[in-house]
Design a protein around this motif. Sequence first.
Motif, short mmCIF file in Angstrom:
data_model
loop_
_atom_site.label_atom_id
_atom_site.label_comp_id
_atom_site.label_asym_id
_atom_site.label_seq_id
_atom_site.Cartn_x
_atom_site.Cartn_y
_atom_site.Cartn_z
N LYS A 211 0.81 -1.16 -0.12
CA LYS A 211 0.05 -0.10 -0.10
C LYS A 211 0.72 1.49 0.04
O LYS A 211 2.04 1.14 0.57
CB LYS A 211 -0.93 0.11 1.11
N GLY A 212 0.38 2.22 -0.66
CA GLY A 212 1.29 3.57 -0.80
C GLY A 212 0.12 4.71 -0.86
O GLY A 212 -0.85 4.56 -1.07
N HIS A 213 0.91 5.84 -0.10
CA HIS A 213 -0.01 7.13 0.08
C HIS A 213 0.66 8.07 -0.90
O HIS A 213 1.84 8.22 -1.13
CB HIS A 213 0.05 7.63 1.43
N LEU A 214 -0.11 8.99 -1.39
CA LEU A 214 0.23 10.15 -2.21
C LEU A 214 -0.44 11.51 -1.96
O LEU A 214 -1.76 11.12 -1.42
CB LEU A 214 0.20 9.94 -3.67
N LEU A 215 -0.17 12.47 -1.89
CA LEU A 215 -0.57 13.88 -1.67
C LEU A 215 -0.52 14.80 -2.81
O LEU A 215 0.58 14.95 -3.11
CB LEU A 215 -0.33 14.37 -0.32
N ILE A 216 -1.29 15.41 -3.19
CA ILE A 216 -0.91 16.40 -4.20
C ILE A 216 -1.52 17.94 -3.56
O ILE A 216 -2.50 17.94 -2.97
CB ILE A 216 -1.72 16.07 -5.56
N THR A 217 -0.54 18.82 -4.08
CA THR A 217 -0.75 20.25 -3.75
C THR A 217 -1.74 20.99 -4.59
O THR A 217 -2.06 20.58 -5.51
CB THR A 217 0.35 21.13 -3.59
N ARG A 252 4.35 18.63 -11.35
CA ARG A 252 3.37 18.31 -12.31
C ARG A 252 3.07 19.42 -13.42
O ARG A 252 3.52 20.59 -12.89
CB ARG A 252 1.90 17.82 -11.71
N PRO A 253 2.84 19.30 -14.62
CA PRO A 253 2.85 20.29 -15.42
C PRO A 253 1.78 21.45 -15.00
O PRO A 253 1.82 22.56 -15.50
CB PRO A 253 2.30 19.73 -16.85
N THR A 254 0.91 21.03 -14.08
CA THR A 254 -0.11 21.97 -13.81
C THR A 254 0.39 22.86 -12.85
O THR A 254 -0.53 23.99 -12.22
CB THR A 254 -1.18 21.14 -13.05
N GLY A 255 1.84 22.85 -12.30
CA GLY A 255 2.12 23.74 -11.03
C GLY A 255 1.82 23.03 -9.79
O GLY A 255 2.26 23.56 -8.82
N GLN A 256 1.26 21.83 -9.94
CA GLN A 256 1.04 21.17 -8.46
C GLN A 256 2.39 20.34 -8.02
O GLN A 256 3.23 19.86 -9.23
CB GLN A 256 -0.10 20.20 -8.49
N LEU A 257 2.61 19.84 -7.14
CA LEU A 257 3.53 19.01 -6.37
C LEU A 257 2.83 17.56 -6.02
O LEU A 257 2.04 17.70 -5.15
CB LEU A 257 4.46 19.61 -5.44
N LEU A 258 3.44 16.65 -6.66
CA LEU A 258 2.93 15.32 -6.22
C LEU A 258 3.87 14.82 -5.08
O LEU A 258 4.90 14.56 -5.30
CB LEU A 258 2.93 14.33 -7.22
N ILE A 259 3.25 14.73 -3.75
CA ILE A 259 4.44 14.04 -2.70
C ILE A 259 4.20 12.53 -2.60
O ILE A 259 3.17 12.20 -2.35
CB ILE A 259 4.05 15.01 -1.54
N GLY A 260 5.28 11.69 -2.20
CA GLY A 260 5.32 10.65 -2.04
C GLY A 260 6.48 10.37 -0.80
O GLY A 260 7.44 11.44 -0.85
N SER A 261 7.03 9.26 -0.64
CA SER A 261 6.14 7.99 -0.87
C SER A 261 6.24 7.00 0.44
O SER A 261 7.02 7.45 1.29
CB SER A 261 6.82 6.97 -2.01
N SER A 262 5.48 6.07 0.50
CA SER A 262 5.20 5.28 1.76
C SER A 262 4.92 3.85 1.14
O SER A 262 4.69 3.54 -0.10
CB SER A 262 4.04 5.67 2.41
N GLY A 290 9.54 24.75 2.37
CA GLY A 290 8.63 25.78 1.73
C GLY A 290 7.20 24.78 1.42
O GLY A 290 6.27 25.21 1.49
N LEU A 291 7.25 23.55 1.72
CA LEU A 291 5.95 22.75 1.41
C LEU A 291 5.13 23.08 2.55
O LEU A 291 3.90 22.78 2.40
CB LEU A 291 6.43 21.15 1.16
N ALA A 292 5.45 23.26 3.74
CA ALA A 292 4.65 23.54 5.01
C ALA A 292 3.88 24.59 4.59
O ALA A 292 2.80 24.96 5.19
CB ALA A 292 5.57 23.69 5.99
N GLN A 293 4.14 25.49 3.73
CA GLN A 293 3.23 26.53 3.51
C GLN A 293 2.32 26.60 2.33
O GLN A 293 1.42 27.44 2.02
CB GLN A 293 4.26 28.03 3.09
N LEU A 294 2.46 25.43 1.49
CA LEU A 294 1.63 25.04 0.52
C LEU A 294 0.54 24.27 0.97
O LEU A 294 0.33 23.78 2.00
CB LEU A 294 2.28 24.27 -0.69
N GLY A 296 -2.19 21.52 0.53
CA GLY A 296 -2.57 20.04 0.04
C GLY A 296 -4.13 19.74 -0.12
O GLY A 296 -4.93 20.20 0.66
N ILE A 297 -4.29 19.45 -1.35
CA ILE A 297 -6.06 19.34 -1.71
C ILE A 297 -6.28 17.86 -1.76
O ILE A 297 -7.58 17.88 -1.73
CB ILE A 297 -6.07 19.98 -3.03
N ARG A 298 -5.58 17.11 -2.05
CA ARG A 298 -6.16 15.63 -2.13
C ARG A 298 -5.03 14.61 -1.69
O ARG A 298 -4.07 14.80 -1.99
CB ARG A 298 -6.44 15.24 -3.13
#
Length: 379
Positions: A211-217, A252-262, A290-294, A296-298
């Motif tokens: 199992k893995g978790h991901l989060l996107i900003t 991501r090309p959208t300007g989002q950051l995809l964060i992993g991994s577990s 700086g991630l702490a200031q962004l 996370g939407i999902r």
Amino acid sequence: MSQPAEADALVIGGGIVGAACAHEMARRGLRVRVLDNASGGATGAGMGHLVAMDDNPAELALSHYSIGLWNQLRTRLPAACAYRNCGTLWLAADNAEMDLARAKQAALAEHGVAGELLDGAALGALEPMLRKHLGGALKIPGDGILYAPATAHWLLHETPGVSCERATVRAIAAHRVELDDGRVLRAEYVVLANGLAARDLLPALPLRAKKGHLLITDRYPRQVSHQLVELGYAASAHASNGTSVAFNVQPRPTGQLLIGSSRQFDTLDPAIDADVLAPMLQRAVAYLPGLAQLNGIRAWTGFRAATPDGLPILGRHPQEKGLWLAVGHEGLGVTTAPGSGRLLASLMLGERPDIDAFAYRPERFATLAALPPAPGTAP
């Protein structure tokens, strides 16, 4: 009710690996029918990185070969596939870890993968969002990213000779597939390529869920230019027990950051586990403060299908001569999909594969190599 063969090959699973297998078989003139239950699987849950991994020579051979095949396809991929040749930075936390970077550079270079060592100052200039005083990094410019669900869809629907059907498969055998509506389909080749769900159809497969978790900003002006991975990622990725996290951030090309991994073993609960997600994010913030200031939407989870030796199972089933296997890709299914598809198609049609297929053979596992019990005997 049995139906006449409408295809030369039946592929079970329309994720990235199944789509790549279908694409390669159709390129050789076969009529291919893909059966998929639209669950999304690992393809719909993963990061979509194309990364040369070198945990062992066979892993590196398949990943490097596959990236070369992705490079041949890249100019044809539509915008929805979101392909980017962003490269990977393997981060050294300190000067001692730069020894790991140098060793990795040498191992990759032996297989033709170019890499460049960066000191801390050069790394900071490339990625100013990283924390100060890292030891440096190994830059692999040939790595990339793409959006795997759109890419699988493109391979399935834009390849002449491939047709797709939403269907749930109830049973398989050599040359034969039974659907849950009672239909029986037949073909010269049956390819099992539906990831972890393959265990339901072939319980002898030695597949274990990771199992893995991901989060996107949210979307931001560009914060990161390369895929960023800590050098300790491979140890986490190939751990065989326990729960582990590692720093892995993808722009991501959208300007989002995809964060992993577990990675977690022996659970099929899809719920977000705060005891895993929290340390994963803490690990990410330790490298990118700086991630702490962004925002996370999902966050979401998915399940990788892992084999005991960390390599996929590619080839003909030892006891079912019309059944072919393309499973067990764990976290490298997107990277290695085109290589897996081409290798499998070559083996099917008696061609000499471009890379040695021995390490991926199904019969390396006793549960697949064992002869079935004779009719009427106790198991």
